[in-house]
Design an enzyme around this catalytic site. Structure first.
Site, PDB file in Angstrom:
ATOM      1  N   ARG A  33       0.869  -1.312   0.081  1.00 62.68           N
ATOM      2  CA  ARG A  33      -0.009  -0.093   0.042  1.00 62.68           C
ATOM      3  C   ARG A  33       0.870   1.422   0.068  1.00 62.68           C
ATOM      4  NH1 ARG A  33      -4.623   0.501   4.603  1.00 62.68           N
ATOM      5  NH2 ARG A  33      -5.385  -1.445   3.587  1.00 62.68           N
ATOM      6  N   HIS A  79      -8.318  -3.992  -7.901  1.00 61.75           N
ATOM      7  CA  HIS A  79      -8.152  -3.419  -6.565  1.00 61.75           C
ATOM      8  C   HIS A  79      -9.242  -3.308  -5.948  1.00 61.75           C
ATOM      9  CE1 HIS A  79      -5.185  -1.171  -4.408  1.00 61.75           C
ATOM     10  NE2 HIS A  79      -6.055   0.036  -4.169  1.00 61.75           N
ATOM     11  N   TYR A 123     -17.940  13.116 -14.564  1.00 62.95           N
ATOM     12  CA  TYR A 123     -17.935  14.375 -15.360  1.00 62.95           C
ATOM     13  C   TYR A 123     -16.373  14.294 -16.000  1.00 62.95           C
ATOM     14  CZ  TYR A 123     -21.832  15.823 -12.673  1.00 62.95           C
ATOM     15  OH  TYR A 123     -23.159  16.096 -12.102  1.00 62.95           O
TER      16      TYR A 123
END
Length: 739
Positions: A33, A79, A123
């Protein structure tokens, strides 16, 4: 059945269980991570995101796709985490003010240097940049290992076959368990120079490669003010920091007027927060050399600072801002990364470059072996096709007449199953003389390629030459002459760090009279010896303190809580109004103001509390540099500081609310920097009323209405400090005050 009798229950020590599980969590955080890999400079989330975009064929020449589609593929296939975390990662990889070489080409609102958030993923659209494709080039040529995804339904690359040192080029940040990493971005052209030098000189040292790597190169520009030795020391140890300043220029106008324009700010500093910080200092009058600040930024940064007068030096103004604001910030370096063996390690700059070169050697070797294997397969097929063309009539006969043509072909021409299958798949239209010539030409060409590739594996010099050529190609593509590759951060040697400038030297010296009311409303009026009979206060308020000083002088304010505050005379509100509350200027914590006196260097001040304790302090020790003030007299409970007066003469007169007067020598009171002090007068059911210092030769004076009374015979009240005292002379004020 009890727990002890249950065969499914295992008794484990609680501490051991917690330690084992926390260790698993820590390792997961470190490995999967937070820390980047030294070879491709990516964390797992970055790697999976870019791989998903490659699978969606979002290369630079293709159209954009909605970010929601990309994020959906990432969390669905590779993921299994929240969509917000993945989208935040995508946004950062597309921000040209966060990454030196953006890996994603974004279309839409992807945030700004002001700290604005990006638009929602439904968007915005994205695709890969050209430099991003270099991270994944040859991914399909067995250059890296693949592993199963979290649900075993697909595979994903363990690493990316990066063609450039992305770890140093774009930098990285992460916080794991017990460790962290912080790597600033660098210039790719300089990194390529260092890599080529390291290939040519395998025994090169840190000092050798640092001849090419000058220092970080931030996407937002700025100026690094550290010395060359400081920068080199950070790279040699893998830990350190760099001081970065904003870039500015002076715009001159007629009649000697000018303004300061800031064009670049330090890396990771939010412009809006920076402007708010400067504006707050301006409101608090901590930077009185500045009259105004405004933001005229569009696509480029343009912060305009207007000086208070044409006589102010822009260099001095900027030095003050560098000291007080984030216009100068510190960027940390902590080269803590996952090594090629998968172990977290703090490396120096040389070790990072060596790891990358070794990684490129492994990539080129695996790619060459893959290419040789593919050529061998093709040569095998071409050999079978050549046999077929030489014996075309027999091949046609076998196919037409035999029941098992493949087996017959294999036994007739001594070929394997794959070769026989390729013969059977020949189309009739391919049975031309031209096709046979093309097969022969391809066969010869592949044999030459095969020989060349084998030489690369057999001759290490050819392998290193190929690696060097690849690096030189990238260097040329992103050279210092290109818009993306040009160095943005420059270097400047600063002899001394930014100092707090004595601004009083730039303030016009004018006499002022400071007026403070009992309710704490304070203001100043120009001039000394003013007629203040016409001064008006708010209803229920009245005059408390009147101090004559200058705009360039400081004023000491003593509170009942024992704190001292320092205010420059030029900072008091001017005019005939009520002024402003003293609480806006200093954090006085609802305690009453005991006294306001002009600051005189080296002056002795006598402090006393209601419990009858006190001491002498040097005015220099009472000067406070912050709005919070400086705690001088320690008071607790109902105790309060009630006297702060200048020391003059050789005697001290103390009177309590029990109307007992005590006189003793001033040298019996110690000088301290802070504390409760010593007992000046002893009380039972009373408090200290007032304290005064005087000259024994002149006598003790006190005001009685509009007149002054003088008592020269003071021996009757003379005693040692800490005594009870005696009844004061007749005519002493009933309020137990000397003034």
């Amino acid at each position: 059945m009890t727990i002890e009798e249950d065969s499914n229950v295992e008794n484990v020590d609680f501490g051991s269980a917690i330690s084992e599980r926390y260790l698993s969590y820590a390792l997961s955080t470190i490995m999967s991570r937070s820390l980047p890999d030294v070879r491709d400079g990516l964390k797992p989330v970055h790697r999976r995101l870019l791989y998903a975009m490659m699978k969606l064929k979002l290369d630079p020449s293709s159209g954009y796709k909605k970010c929601a589609r990309v994020v959906g593929d990432v969390i669905g296939k590779y993921h299994p985490h929240g969509d917000t975390a993945v989208y935040d990662t995508l946004v950062r990889l597309a921000q040209n003010f966060s990454l030196r070489y953006p890996l994603i080409d974004g279309q839409g609102n992807f945030g700004s240097v002001d700290g604005d958030n990006a638009a929602a993923m439904r968007y915005t659209e994205s695709r890969m940049t050209e430099i991003c494709t270099l991270l994944m080039e040859d991914l399909d040529k067995d250059t890296v290992d693949f592993r199963l995804t979290y649900d075993d339904s697909d595979t994903e690359p363990v690493l990316m076959p990066a063609q450039f040192p992305n770890l140093l080029a774009n930098g990285s940040e992460g916080i794991a368990v017990g460790m962290a990493t912080s790597i600033p971005p660098h210039n790719l052209h300089e990194l390529c120079d260092a890599l080529i030098h390291l290939i040519d000189n395998p025994k090169a040292t840190c000092a050798d490669v640092l001849q090419f790597i000058k220092g970080p190169d931030f996407p937002t520009g700025g100026t690094i003010i550290d010395s060359k030795s400081t920068i080199d020391a950070a790279y040699e140890t893998g830990r350190g920091s760099f001081r970065v300043r904003a870039k500015w220029e002076k715009e001159s106008f007629s009649h000697g007027l000018y303004q300061i324009v800031i064009t670049e700010i330090p890396y990771q500093v939010q412009k809006s927060r920076l402007i708010e910080q400067i504006a707050s200092l301006l409101m608090d009058k901590k930077i009185p050399l500045i009259s105004n600040i405004r933001d005229e930024s569009a696509e480029t940064i343009r912060i305009v600072i207007e000086p208070k007068g044409r006589g102010c030096s822009p260099e001095i103004i900027m030095e003050s801002l560098f000291k007080l604001t984030e216009l100068e910030s510190r960027i940390h370096l902590n080269l803590n990364v996952l090594s090629s063996s998968g172990v977290p390690k703090v490396m120096n700059i040389l070790q990072v470059l060596q790891e990358f070169i070794e990684f490129r050697q492994e990539i080129i070797t695996r790619r060459t072996k893959y290419q040789i294997a593919r050529i061998d397969e093709r040569l095998e097929v071409l050999h079978a096709l050549k046999v077929a063309y030489l014996n075309i009539d027999e091949v046609i006969r076998i196919i037409r007449e035999e029941d098992n043509p493949k087996k017959e072909l294999m036994s007739k021409f001594f070929i394997n199953d794959n070769q026989a299958e390729s013969i059977l798949n020949i189309k009739l239209r391919a049975l031309r003389k031209l096709e046979e010539e093309q097969i022969n030409a391809e066969h010869e060409s592949l044999k030459k390629q095969h020989a060349q590739l084998c030489q690369i594996l057999e001759n290490p010099r050819l392998l290193w030459k190929l690696i060097k050529t690849d690096i030189a190609t990238i260097q040329k593509k992103f050279s210092l002459e290109t818009a993306l590759g040009a160095r943005r951060t420059n270097f400047e040697k600063v002899e001394m760090s930014a100092q707090i400038i004595d601004i009083s030297a730039f303030i016009e010296k004018e006499p002022i009279t400071v007026i403070c009311s009992k309710m704490g409303w304070i203001r100043s009026m120009k001039g000394h010896g003013l007629d203040l009979s016409g001064i008006k206060f708010k209803e229920g308020d009245s005059e408390a303190f009147i101090v004559e000083t200058y705009t360039t002088s400081s004023v000491l304010i003593c509170s009942a809580g024992g704190k001292f505050f320092t205010v420059l005379g030029d900072n008091f509100a001017r005019g005939k109004g009520h002024g402003e509350s003293i609480k806006l200027m200093v954090d006085i914590d609802n305690h009453d103001v005991v006294n306001i006196i002009p600051y005189l260097p080296g002056e002795k001040l006598l402090l006393a509390s209601t419990k009858g304790k006190g001491f002498i302090i040097n005015s220099d020790d009472a000067v406070a540099s912050t709005k919070n003030g400086k705690q001088i007299m320690q008071v607790s409970g109902d105790d309060r500081c009630v006297v702060c007066t200048s020391v003059s003469g050789d005697m001290v007169a103390v009177i309590g609310t029990n109307r007992k007067l005590l006189v003793f020598a001033i040298n019996e009171v110690p000088e301290m920097k802070r504390g409760q002090g010593v007992t000046l007068q002893k009380y039972r059911d009373a408090k200290l009323g007032d304290v005064k210092t005087f000259d024994s030769n002149e006598g003790l004076a006190w005001s009685l209405g509009s007149k002054m009374r003088l008592e020269k015979e003071i021996m009757a009240w003379r005693a040692k400090r800490g005594s009870i005292g005696k009844i004061p002379p007749s005519g002493f004020p009933k309020n137990n005050k000397f003034n």
